[in-house]
Design an enzyme around this catalytic site. Structure first.
Site, mmCIF file in Angstrom:
data_model
loop_
_atom_site.group_PDB
_atom_site.id
_atom_site.type_symbol
_atom_site.label_atom_id
_atom_site.label_comp_id
_atom_site.label_asym_id
_atom_site.label_seq_id
_atom_site.Cartn_x
_atom_site.Cartn_y
_atom_site.Cartn_z
ATOM 1 N N ASN A 216 -0.951 -36.761 15.635
ATOM 2 C CA ASN A 216 -0.628 -36.908 17.061
ATOM 3 C C ASN A 216 0.431 -35.908 17.542
ATOM 4 O O ASN A 216 0.464 -35.568 18.723
ATOM 5 C CB ASN A 216 -0.258 -38.358 17.407
ATOM 6 N N CYS B 59 3.740 -42.932 18.593
ATOM 7 C CA CYS B 59 4.292 -44.120 17.924
ATOM 8 C C CYS B 59 5.222 -44.881 18.847
ATOM 9 O O CYS B 59 5.448 -46.068 18.652
ATOM 10 C CB CYS B 59 5.016 -43.702 16.650
ATOM 11 N N GLU C 47 15.046 -39.508 11.297
ATOM 12 C CA GLU C 47 14.904 -38.060 11.471
ATOM 13 C C GLU C 47 15.708 -37.660 12.693
ATOM 14 O O GLU C 47 15.717 -38.380 13.698
ATOM 15 C CB GLU C 47 13.426 -37.697 11.638
HETATM 16 P P1 NAD Z 1 -2.532 -42.253 9.098
HETATM 17 O O1 NAD Z 1 -1.601 -43.158 8.363
HETATM 18 O O2 NAD Z 1 -3.964 -42.567 9.091
HETATM 19 O O3 NAD Z 1 -2.414 -40.766 8.504
HETATM 20 C C1 NAD Z 1 -1.174 -40.103 8.420
HETATM 21 C C2 NAD Z 1 -1.268 -39.058 7.326
HETATM 22 O O4 NAD Z 1 -1.509 -39.720 6.099
HETATM 23 C C3 NAD Z 1 -2.392 -38.050 7.513
HETATM 24 O O5 NAD Z 1 -1.969 -36.794 7.038
HETATM 25 C C4 NAD Z 1 -3.477 -38.596 6.609
HETATM 26 O O6 NAD Z 1 -4.357 -37.613 6.129
HETATM 27 C C5 NAD Z 1 -2.657 -39.164 5.474
HETATM 28 N N1 NAD Z 1 -3.315 -40.232 4.724
HETATM 29 C C6 NAD Z 1 -4.210 -41.141 5.165
HETATM 30 N N2 NAD Z 1 -4.576 -41.960 4.154
HETATM 31 C C7 NAD Z 1 -3.900 -41.562 3.056
HETATM 32 C C8 NAD Z 1 -3.834 -42.009 1.685
HETATM 33 N N3 NAD Z 1 -4.553 -43.047 1.260
HETATM 34 N N4 NAD Z 1 -3.004 -41.351 0.859
HETATM 35 C C9 NAD Z 1 -2.261 -40.303 1.290
HETATM 36 N N5 NAD Z 1 -2.280 -39.836 2.551
HETATM 37 C C10 NAD Z 1 -3.076 -40.462 3.422
HETATM 38 O O7 NAD Z 1 -1.938 -42.118 10.553
HETATM 39 P P2 NAD Z 1 -2.488 -41.230 11.753
HETATM 40 O O8 NAD Z 1 -3.680 -41.894 12.332
HETATM 41 O O9 NAD Z 1 -2.583 -39.803 11.338
HETATM 42 O O10 NAD Z 1 -1.249 -41.327 12.766
HETATM 43 C C11 NAD Z 1 -1.051 -42.403 13.604
HETATM 44 C C12 NAD Z 1 0.010 -43.329 13.037
HETATM 45 O O11 NAD Z 1 1.209 -42.610 12.793
HETATM 46 C C13 NAD Z 1 0.378 -44.412 14.031
HETATM 47 O O12 NAD Z 1 0.519 -45.640 13.358
HETATM 48 C C14 NAD Z 1 1.710 -43.934 14.581
HETATM 49 O O13 NAD Z 1 2.546 -44.965 15.085
HETATM 50 C C15 NAD Z 1 2.314 -43.303 13.367
HETATM 51 N N6 NAD Z 1 3.370 -42.362 13.751
HETATM 52 C C16 NAD Z 1 4.662 -42.729 13.519
HETATM 53 C C17 NAD Z 1 5.692 -41.884 13.926
HETATM 54 C C18 NAD Z 1 7.138 -42.255 13.695
HETATM 55 O O14 NAD Z 1 7.984 -41.385 13.834
HETATM 56 N N7 NAD Z 1 7.448 -43.498 13.351
HETATM 57 C C19 NAD Z 1 5.376 -40.670 14.542
HETATM 58 C C20 NAD Z 1 4.047 -40.328 14.754
HETATM 59 C C21 NAD Z 1 3.038 -41.189 14.353
#
Ligand code: NAD
Length: 482
Positions: A156, A289, A463
């Site tokens: 995102n 997020c 962060e």
């Molecule tokens: P996601 O958890 O599906 O994926 C995030 C990352 O993890 C990607 O690079 C993905 O390829 C990797 N990933 C997925 N499954 C994995 C596994 N089994 N092992 C290792 N890596 C794996 O999340 P998304 O859909 O990319 O992003 C949206 C989510 O991120 C939302 O829940 C959002 O709230 C959160 N987010 C949090 C913040 C924060 O600062 N707290 C910031 C941005 C997004």
């Protein structure tokens, strides 16, 4: 790709130990505004991922042999190159992620501000500090870089999520292996190209790309030379990665999902609250997020607030992020669009009322109508789910105690918003809200100097500012006989 002026920023494979590494297997990256393939990228193999970690381990000595000032100078150059390449980086970001071009530029400048801040903090890393001890001893506490850091980032914010981690870790003297989301890897690879041009040595910052996130993630969390994993993504994936890191007692930083309450009291400036609601809900098509997820509106002003919000929402233009008339771009993929339909259907089944929107836009790509649902209650699924899309869900409350109780009724505790003109109320309830971050009478709270992060299942660690750099430093206590 005719709008990319500097073609060297468009890469097709991983950057490992100072080299671009081909492989036979490939995966596709799509433009969410059209559904078309933008690019075929090489999949990193398991041995390439391990190679990146070994290179990061070898590069620790090189990176730490530089003075803090020299490391700061390289980071300063990196962020300068980002600003010079702003149009190209924004082009790649909008192409692969879909957000409107001006939002993409905002993200890149915000990310460059993080790198700038960390270049300044790198030059001022804390000196060793004496500790109290017995007369016959001298005691000193040093801060030491943790070592090799692996980072996994979401789609995102393909630029700022990368640099919030990498710049802080590099400033602390660590080296970094990054795996960006397979949905948006082009921005991270362009940043790697700029790191070369900035003079950051080989192995210090590597980027591995691939569609098999689980297989790559297992190496990034379990390789013996990895000291810390910094993850931003969903809570569900974060929990898996925490388990994987437990075997090697790896340090972790977890920036996970949110479920932000947006609380509007009857004494609020309603126009300001509606403007804040639009920003907090529809930025990046609701895919952040800190997006407002649960609108909690005092019953006495709910009708007026909703009427104003519906009017403003109807004026929003949804479409291709490259066309500047659009304020809302596409969702990232078909799965995200299907998820919106399911959330809406379930909410309606459970008693919600649909006031506006509710469907995908009939066009190529993954555009979704801004949607407003009312009559939401805390026993509905939508109240407890991170929506991550352009759906406003509105519940009402009668009094302050009920507002606080509803706001805290979540496993997540990342961020929230509060609209009221009553300063005494603000003083009373801020500390009662179980949130890592809170915007009061405003919806824009990102600030490179502030600690970004959540409590409860929204994660651990912060962060931004010196809080961010602390995440990559360990303590070493040395006690010497006089
Ligand atoms: P996601 O958890 O599906 O994926 C995030 C990352 O993890 C990607 O690079 C993905 O390829 C990797 N990933 C997925 N499954 C994995 C596994 N089994 N092992 C290792 N890596 C794996 O999340 P998304 O859909 O990319 O992003 C949206 C989510 O991120 C939302 O829940 C959002 O709230 C959160 N987010 C949090 C913040 C924060 O600062 N707290 C910031 C941005 C997004």
């Amino acid at each position: 790709m005719q709008k990319l002026t500097k073609q060297s920023l468009l890469k097709h494979c991983s950057y490992i130990d100072g080299r671009w590494m081909d492989s036979e297997q490939t995966f596709e990256v799509f433009n969410p505004a059209s559904g078309e393939v933008i690019s075929q990228l090489c999949e990193s193999s398991a041995s390439q991922v391990a190679q990146a970690i070994n290179a990061a381990d070898n590069a620790l000595a090189v990176w730490q042999a530089l003075s803090e000032t020299d490391r700061a100078r390289l980071l300063e150059r990196w962020q300068g190159l980002m600003r010079e390449s702003l149009d190209d980086l924004a082009y790649l970001l909008t192409l692969e992620q879909g957000k409107p071009l001006n939002e993409a530029k905002g993200e890149i400048l915000h990310a460059a501000n993080y790198v700038k801040l960390y270049s300044e903090l790198a030059a001022q890393l804390t000196e060793p500090k004496p500790a109290a001890c017995a007369e016959h001893q001298s005691a000193t506490v040093y801060r030491r870089p943790i070592g090799v850091v692996t980072a996994i980032t979401p789609w995102n914010f393909p630029c700022s999520m990368v640099l919030r981690k990498a710049a802080a870790a590099l400033a602390a003297g660590c080296t970094v292996v990054l795996k960006p989301s397979e949905l948006t890897p082009l921005s991270a690879l362009a940043l790697a190209q700029l790191s070369i041009e900035a003079g950051i040595p080989a192995g210090v910052f590597s980027v591995v790309v691939g569609s098999n996130a689980q297989a790559i993630g297992e190496i990034l969390t379990q390789h013996p030379k990895v000291a810390k994993l910094s993850f931003t993504g969903s809570t569900a994936v974060g929990k898996k990665l925490l388990q994987q890191c437990a075997f090697g007692v790896k340090r972790t930083a977890m920036e996970l999902g949110g479920n932000a309450p947006f609380i509007v009291f009857e004494d609020a400036d309603l126009d300001a609250a509606v403007e804040g609601a639009i920003a907090a809900k529809f930025r990046n098509a609701g895919q952040t997020c800190i997006s407002a997820n649960r609108f909690l509106v005092q019953q006495s002003i709910a009708e007026e607030f909703i009427a104003k919000l519906v009017e403003k929402t109807k004026a929003l233009k949804v479409g291709n992020g490259f066309d500047e008339v659009h304020q809302i771009g596409p969702l990232i993929n078909q799965r995200a669009s299907d998820k919106m339909l399911k959330i809406i259907d379930t909410a309606i089944e459970q008693g919600a009322q649909l006031l506006d929107g509710g469907k995908p836009v009939e066009s190529p790509g993954h555009f979704f109508q801004p949607t407003i649902l009312t009559n939401i209650t805390a026993d509905m699924a939508i109240f407890h789910q991170e929506i991550f899309g352009p759906i406003v869900s509105i519940a009402t409350f009668d009094n302050e105690a009920q507002a606080i109780q509803l706001a805290n009724q979540s496993d997540q505790g990342l961020c929230g918003y509060l609209y009221t003109s009553n300063q005494q109320r603000i003083s009373r309830i801020v500390r009662l809200l179980q949130l890592g971050m809170l915007g009061i009478n405003q919806a824009r709270l990102s600030n490179p100097a502030a600690p970004f992060g959540g409590i409860k299942q929204s994660g651990m660690g912060r962060e931004g500012g010196h809080y961010g750099i602390e995440e990559y430093l360990d303590y070493q206590y040395v006690c010497q006989m006089k």
